[in-house]
Design a protein around this motif. Structure first.
Motif, PDB file in Angstrom:
ATOM      1  N   ASN A  17      40.920  27.032  45.596  1.00 14.42           N
ATOM      2  CA  ASN A  17      40.489  27.524  46.909  1.00 14.42           C
ATOM      3  C   ASN A  17      41.248  28.791  47.285  1.00 14.42           C
ATOM      4  O   ASN A  17      40.676  29.722  47.869  1.00 14.42           O
ATOM      5  N   ALA A  18      42.549  28.820  46.963  1.00 13.51           N
ATOM      6  CA  ALA A  18      43.356  30.006  47.256  1.00 13.51           C
ATOM      7  C   ALA A  18      42.868  31.207  46.458  1.00 13.51           C
ATOM      8  O   ALA A  18      42.804  32.330  46.974  1.00 13.51           O
ATOM      9  N   ARG A  19      42.490  30.971  45.190  1.00 16.26           N
ATOM     10  CA  ARG A  19      41.964  32.067  44.371  1.00 16.26           C
ATOM     11  C   ARG A  19      40.649  32.590  44.924  1.00 16.26           C
ATOM     12  O   ARG A  19      40.404  33.792  44.947  1.00 16.26           O
ATOM     13  N   LYS A  20      39.794  31.662  45.366  1.00 18.89           N
ATOM     14  CA  LYS A  20      38.513  32.087  45.945  1.00 18.89           C
ATOM     15  C   LYS A  20      38.743  32.922  47.204  1.00 18.89           C
ATOM     16  O   LYS A  20      38.076  33.930  47.439  1.00 18.89           O
ATOM     17  N   SER A  21      39.706  32.484  48.023  1.00 21.10           N
ATOM     18  CA  SER A  21      40.029  33.225  49.247  1.00 21.10           C
ATOM     19  C   SER A  21      40.559  34.612  48.916  1.00 21.10           C
ATOM     20  O   SER A  21      40.198  35.607  49.549  1.00 21.10           O
ATOM     21  N   LEU A  22      41.426  34.676  47.882  1.00 19.21           N
ATOM     22  CA  LEU A  22      41.988  35.966  47.474  1.00 19.21           C
ATOM     23  C   LEU A  22      40.896  36.878  46.928  1.00 19.21           C
ATOM     24  O   LEU A  22      40.887  38.090  47.202  1.00 19.21           O
ATOM     25  N   MET A  23      39.948  36.317  46.173  1.00 20.68           N
ATOM     26  CA  MET A  23      38.844  37.114  45.650  1.00 20.68           C
ATOM     27  C   MET A  23      38.053  37.746  46.780  1.00 20.68           C
ATOM     28  O   MET A  23      37.717  38.939  46.739  1.00 20.68           O
ATOM     29  N   SER A  24      37.755  36.953  47.800  1.00 21.02           N
ATOM     30  CA  SER A  24      37.003  37.476  48.939  1.00 21.02           C
ATOM     31  C   SER A  24      37.793  38.548  49.669  1.00 21.02           C
ATOM     32  O   SER A  24      37.259  39.593  50.048  1.00 21.02           O
ATOM     33  N   GLU A  25      39.099  38.316  49.827  1.00 14.87           N
ATOM     34  CA  GLU A  25      39.943  39.262  50.554  1.00 14.87           C
ATOM     35  C   GLU A  25      40.117  40.567  49.780  1.00 14.87           C
ATOM     36  O   GLU A  25      40.101  41.653  50.363  1.00 14.87           O
ATOM     37  N   VAL A  26      40.256  40.467  48.476  1.00 15.51           N
ATOM     38  CA  VAL A  26      40.492  41.673  47.685  1.00 15.51           C
ATOM     39  C   VAL A  26      39.229  42.527  47.601  1.00 15.51           C
ATOM     40  O   VAL A  26      39.296  43.758  47.539  1.00 15.51           O
ATOM     41  N   GLU A  27      38.062  41.895  47.634  1.00 18.74           N
ATOM     42  CA  GLU A  27      36.812  42.661  47.676  1.00 18.74           C
ATOM     43  C   GLU A  27      36.717  43.453  48.977  1.00 18.74           C
ATOM     44  O   GLU A  27      36.290  44.615  48.983  1.00 18.74           O
ATOM     45  N   ARG A  28      37.116  42.820  50.083  1.00 15.95           N
ATOM     46  CA  ARG A  28      37.105  43.537  51.369  1.00 15.95           C
ATOM     47  C   ARG A  28      38.125  44.669  51.355  1.00 15.95           C
ATOM     48  O   ARG A  28      37.867  45.755  51.906  1.00 15.95           O
ATOM     49  N   ALA A  29      39.288  44.420  50.732  1.00 13.82           N
ATOM     50  CA  ALA A  29      40.320  45.449  50.660  1.00 13.82           C
ATOM     51  C   ALA A  29      39.830  46.660  49.876  1.00 13.82           C
ATOM     52  O   ALA A  29      40.109  47.807  50.238  1.00 13.82           O
ATOM     53  N   MET A  30      39.080  46.412  48.818  1.00 16.17           N
ATOM     54  CA  MET A  30      38.520  47.505  48.033  1.00 16.17           C
ATOM     55  C   MET A  30      37.550  48.319  48.882  1.00 16.17           C
ATOM     56  O   MET A  30      37.571  49.567  48.870  1.00 16.17           O
ATOM     57  N   ALA A  31      36.705  47.627  49.637  1.00 13.78           N
ATOM     58  CA  ALA A  31      35.716  48.317  50.472  1.00 13.78           C
ATOM     59  C   ALA A  31      36.382  49.132  51.581  1.00 13.78           C
ATOM     60  O   ALA A  31      35.877  50.182  51.984  1.00 13.78           O
ATOM     61  N   LYS A  32      37.522  48.652  52.077  1.00 12.53           N
ATOM     62  CA  LYS A  32      38.208  49.338  53.186  1.00 12.53           C
ATOM     63  C   LYS A  32      39.173  50.429  52.711  1.00 12.53           C
ATOM     64  O   LYS A  32      39.825  51.073  53.527  1.00 12.53           O
ATOM     65  N   GLY A  33      39.294  50.611  51.394  1.00  7.67           N
ATOM     66  CA  GLY A  33      40.182  51.650  50.886  1.00  7.67           C
ATOM     67  C   GLY A  33      41.645  51.275  50.899  1.00  7.67           C
ATOM     68  O   GLY A  33      42.513  52.155  50.826  1.00  7.67           O
ATOM     69  N   GLN A  34      41.960  49.968  50.952  1.00  4.69           N
ATOM     70  CA  GLN A  34      43.359  49.534  50.963  1.00  4.69           C
ATOM     71  C   GLN A  34      43.970  49.553  49.563  1.00  4.69           C
ATOM     72  O   GLN A  34      45.189  49.525  49.423  1.00  4.69           O
ATOM     73  N   ILE A  35      43.123  49.570  48.523  1.00 13.02           N
ATOM     74  CA  ILE A  35      43.614  49.615  47.148  1.00 13.02           C
ATOM     75  C   ILE A  35      43.444  51.030  46.614  1.00 13.02           C
ATOM     76  O   ILE A  35      42.332  51.567  46.598  1.00 13.02           O
ATOM     77  N   ARG A  36      44.552  51.626  46.221  1.00 11.27           N
ATOM     78  CA  ARG A  36      44.536  52.994  45.714  1.00 11.27           C
ATOM     79  C   ARG A  36      45.713  53.197  44.770  1.00 11.27           C
ATOM     80  O   ARG A  36      46.604  52.356  44.702  1.00 11.27           O
ATOM     81  N   PRO A  47      47.483  45.236  55.300  1.00 13.02           N
ATOM     82  CA  PRO A  47      47.923  45.544  56.675  1.00 13.02           C
ATOM     83  C   PRO A  47      48.964  44.582  57.226  1.00 13.02           C
ATOM     84  O   PRO A  47      49.717  44.939  58.125  1.00 13.02           O
ATOM     85  N   GLU A  48      49.034  43.350  56.683  1.00 17.11           N
ATOM     86  CA  GLU A  48      49.987  42.355  57.183  1.00 17.11           C
ATOM     87  C   GLU A  48      51.061  42.022  56.156  1.00 17.11           C
ATOM     88  O   GLU A  48      52.228  41.866  56.493  1.00 17.11           O
ATOM     89  N   ARG A  49      50.688  41.920  54.885  1.00 18.76           N
ATOM     90  CA  ARG A  49      51.627  41.494  53.841  1.00 18.76           C
ATOM     91  C   ARG A  49      52.360  42.664  53.203  1.00 18.76           C
ATOM     92  O   ARG A  49      53.265  42.466  52.397  1.00 18.76           O
ATOM     93  N   GLY A  50      51.975  43.878  53.537  1.00 18.94           N
ATOM     94  CA  GLY A  50      52.613  45.037  52.922  1.00 18.94           C
ATOM     95  C   GLY A  50      52.043  45.291  51.543  1.00 18.94           C
ATOM     96  O   GLY A  50      50.840  45.136  51.318  1.00 18.94           O
ATOM     97  N   ILE A  51      52.902  45.677  50.590  1.00 20.11           N
ATOM     98  CA  ILE A  51      52.452  45.985  49.236  1.00 20.11           C
ATOM     99  C   ILE A  51      52.277  44.688  48.451  1.00 20.11           C
ATOM    100  O   ILE A  51      53.240  43.950  48.246  1.00 20.11           O
ATOM    101  N   VAL A  52      51.064  44.414  48.020  1.00 22.49           N
ATOM    102  CA  VAL A  52      50.776  43.212  47.239  1.00 22.49           C
ATOM    103  C   VAL A  52      50.947  43.554  45.752  1.00 22.49           C
ATOM    104  O   VAL A  52      50.361  44.519  45.265  1.00 22.49           O
ATOM    105  N   PRO A  53      51.753  42.796  44.996  1.00 21.33           N
ATOM    106  CA  PRO A  53      51.971  43.082  43.574  1.00 21.33           C
ATOM    107  C   PRO A  53      50.669  43.061  42.783  1.00 21.33           C
ATOM    108  O   PRO A  53      49.793  42.222  43.044  1.00 21.33           O
ATOM    109  N   PRO A  54      50.516  43.951  41.815  1.00 21.85           N
ATOM    110  CA  PRO A  54      49.278  44.015  41.018  1.00 21.85           C
ATOM    111  C   PRO A  54      48.923  42.695  40.339  1.00 21.85           C
ATOM    112  O   PRO A  54      47.743  42.361  40.224  1.00 21.85           O
TER     113      PRO A  54
END
Length: 489
Positions: free
Chosen positions: A218-237, A263-270
């Protein structure tokens, strides 16, 4: 039933009169409803199952098996089996061999099971086993059964293309491990989750479902959804880590490394989000983002008069399999009016070793012909041959940090590194040492003939703007050292 309704009704009227007609009129809908209920038709566990079923049918079958087990106050279980590496095998042998393997595996599974058990294929390489109601289906019994299934399915198979060997991963869940009145969908999903865990833990793994496993999924599924949104918002660069020439000390390039600025956790490790991006099928999109930002940064550094010869980006096996990769990179280089020589492409040694032909090889060769510089990453950790290095037109070897660590204090490590550098020199390849942590390591690498160095001992990855300030300070340090050297002379 509906097709024979007129004849049944008429016969009833002539034989039994109006009372019989009323009974038939009331009884036939009831019989029809019973025939359509779960367990009727294809879902009747007393009848043979089709060889191939879909996920919805699998859940319905599991539901029926759970109901039968509950009525008998017994237990059931679902076992998911997957043959690993069938896609690679198909590329080598063709579809006919794969079909033959599937048929053999299904036949072997059917031969292992009891009369009340059921087995069907769920996909290209996946099978589902439903165990009939039983008194003893605890963890030990299911592990024993899974081991028997694995050993039977991994026996070699003789085909028209020769002897074939297949490894098998297994995940299972017993009904007594599920809480409350679980549904058939819950049972099959739990077995799928265990199978996913097994597939992620190396060949021929077996895993049992647990609450912890589900929470992690469930945590992985949540992270997948969150990381897709992060990509769309330009948070990953990309952030950029400098590489230095050991002869001059000047910046010889930078490596673009993906960073998630949460925006909340800071830099997320790759390591936390790259796997999620791959699971979400977003790796191609990631390479597009990294490429665009890297070329933008390179153009801006040129405008500011900063001498950075090139930027390198990593391409995974998934990205290298894209049919559009080369055209996309060519188009971006044209759009930015950037020579291809200023773009480096880093490819893992394991990718080259495992892909001597096919789409990956074609893309690497095409990028080299385009003018991009090909770097073989983590050199020394895989098993690429010298022939592969020449065939793929590799320009630089990136020496893995495992060869660099403690090289200034370990004589054996130093001899091993010297051998790698000697090989590169004889092949006419430049070298880049990764993971340089200290001044002593840096100095020794220069003495041994390593061309470029990179690591935290030089600089950590940083945003585009911060690199400008770092580069100016670094240039001042080099100028000061040269002045001191001339003064001492």
């Amino acid at each position: 039933m509906i097709a024979f309704l007129p004849a049944i009704t008429l016969s009833g009227f002539w034989i039994g009169g109006e009372l019989a007609l009323v009974a038939i009129a009331l009884g036939i809908p009831v019989l029809y409803a019973l025939g359509s209920a779960p367990g009727g038709g294809l879902l009747d566990l007393d009848r043979p199952l089709p060889d191939l079923i879909d996920g919805a049918t699998a859940g319905d079958l599991a539901q029926k098996m759970l109901e039968n087990a509950a009525d008998a106050k017994l237990a059931t279980a679902c076992v998911m089996v997957e043959a690993e590496g069938l896609n690679d095998l198909r590329r080598r042998t063709g579809d006919d061999v794969i079909e033959a393997l599937r048929a053999v595996m299904l036949h072997r599974l059917q031969g292992l099971l009891r009369r009340g058990d059921r087995v069907a294929r769920l996909g290209d390489a996946r099978f589902m086993v439903l165990l009939g109601p039983s008194v003893r289906l605890d963890l030990e019994a299911l592990l024993t059964l899974s081991d028997r299934i694995q050993r039977a399915l991994e026996e070699p198979v003789e085909t028209d293309a020769g002897t074939q060997f297949v490894s098998v991963a297994i995940g299972f869940c017993g009904s007594n491990r599920l809480r409350g009145k679980a549904s058939g969908d819950a049972l099959t999903e739990a077995a799928r989750t265990a199978l996913t865990e097994a597939l992620g833990n190396g060949p021929s793994s077996i895993r049992a479902w647990s609450d912890t496993m589900q929470a992690e999924r469930n945590a992985r599924k949540s992270l997948m959804s969150e990381v897709e949104r992060a990509m769309a918002k330009g948070q990953i660069r990309p952030w950029f880590q400098p590489q230095l020439c050991t002869s001059t000390g000047a910046i010889s390039g930078v490596e673009a490394l993906a960073r998630w600025l949460h925006p909340e956790r800071g830099i997320v490790p790759p390591l936390e989000f790259l796997t999620a991006l791959e699971d979400a099928g977003q790796m191609d999109r990631l390479s597009e983002v990294i490429l665009e930002h890297s070329l933008t940064a390179l153009r801006e550094w040129d405008r500011q008069g900063l001498e950075i010869p090139r930027v390198s980006m990593n391409l995974s096996d998934v990205e290298l399999r894209s049919a559009k990769l080369v055209d996309r990179i060519r188009w971006e280089l044209d759009r930015f009016d950037m020579p291809a020589e200023r773009l480096g492409v880093e490819v893992l040694e394991t990718v080259i070793a495992d892909s001597p032909a096919g789409r990956v090889a074609q893309n690497i060769t095409a990028l080299s012909r385009l003018g991009c510089q090909i770097d073989l990453d983590d050199f020394g950790t895989g098993h690429a041959s010298i022939t592969a290095l020449r065939r793929f037109t590799v320009h630089r070897l990136k020496i893995d940090r495992s060869f660099v660590t403690r090289v200034d204090r370990d004589e054996e490590q130093r001899r091993m590194l010297a051998a790698v550098l000697g090989l590169a020199d004889r092949l006419g390849l430049e070298t880049v040492a990764e993971g340089v942590e200290s001044v002593a390591e840096h100095a020794l690498l220069a003495q041994l003939g390593c061309d470029h160095v990179q690591g935290f001992g030089i600089a950590r990855p940083m945003p585009q703007e911060q690199l400008v300030d770092w580069a100016h300070r670094h240039a001042e340090r080099i100028a000061s050292a040269q002045n001191i050297g001339r003064g001492a002379g």
